[in-house]
Design a protein around this motif. Sequence first.
Motif, PDB file in Angstrom:
ATOM      1  N   ARG A 111       0.832  -1.205   0.000  1.00 15.53           N
ATOM      2  CA  ARG A 111       0.000   0.000   0.000  1.00 15.53           C
ATOM      3  C   ARG A 111       0.866   1.255   0.000  1.00 15.53           C
ATOM      4  N   ARG A 149      -0.347  -1.620  -6.930  1.00 20.66           N
ATOM      5  CA  ARG A 149      -1.744  -2.024  -6.981  1.00 20.66           C
ATOM      6  C   ARG A 149      -1.966  -3.522  -7.224  1.00 20.66           C
ATOM      7  N   GLU A 183      -3.802  -6.051  -4.340  1.00 20.47           N
ATOM      8  CA  GLU A 183      -4.967  -6.919  -4.528  1.00 20.47           C
ATOM      9  C   GLU A 183      -4.635  -8.370  -4.204  1.00 20.47           C
ATOM     10  N   ASP A 185     -10.017  -0.991   2.774  1.00 22.73           N
ATOM     11  CA  ASP A 185      -9.231  -0.075   1.964  1.00 22.73           C
ATOM     12  C   ASP A 185      -8.692   1.030   2.849  1.00 22.73           C
ATOM     13  N   GLN A 229      -1.796   7.369  -9.638  1.00 23.10           N
ATOM     14  CA  GLN A 229      -2.321   6.429  -8.650  1.00 23.10           C
ATOM     15  C   GLN A 229      -3.624   6.906  -8.018  1.00 23.10           C
ATOM     16  N   ASP A 282      -7.037   4.954  -8.853  1.00 21.55           N
ATOM     17  CA  ASP A 282      -7.203   3.670  -8.173  1.00 21.55           C
ATOM     18  C   ASP A 282      -7.431   3.850  -6.684  1.00 21.55           C
TER      19      ASP A 282
END
Length: 224
Positions: free
Chosen positions: A123, A128, A132, A147, A205, A208
Amino acid sequence: MVFTADGAPVHYHASCPALADLAAAAVRSGHREEAAVIVERCARALADNASPRLRALIGRARGLLADAGDAEPHFRAALADPVLEHWPFERAQTLLDLAEWLRRRRRVAEARPPLTEALEIFRRLGARPWIERARAESRAAGLDVTDSAPDALTGLSPQQRQIIGLAARGLTNREIGERLFLSPRTVGSHLYRSFPKLGITARSQLRDLIEGPLRPLPTGGPRE
């Protein structure tokens, strides 16, 4: 392509750091034995001349390629040297590999700490696809994964949140400034100060990171 057909490094400097990625690709594509030959050849060639980073990468590669019950010591050895903290992405990859190995052997409680650390690093780096993957593994291990974006956004001022929301939608600094009656330089300054709080390093970024529209401030809201 970074090694020849017989396993020799193509480049004296760039090939060996790719050993762990080579091993990961080999496991997924069914070429475990071929990759193991290359890893061990490089390990013998480097011997005592391997840097701590390369030793860690070789350890991760061996862990990935090891038989089911023999991987843990290699992952542990790769994580043991504090030098890997200077290579956070590689450390997080190894932590995730170890956690996946532990969970698949029903050692879920042991898998959770490395999973948590790996996810935090991914993070922070804005990686990304790896975020995930780590989140999916964390959920499988029974962790409540949420999140980080909402928590990060609460650390921003209302005006910074609005600027971030507009930038995430693709507006330029000038376009944002025209909407908020700010100079492009002021908008850029807000973005520069906001990025570290959000754990990102690039404007690309933002899309996202921001999930769903941010509530805009009323027209004529706070100005700088």
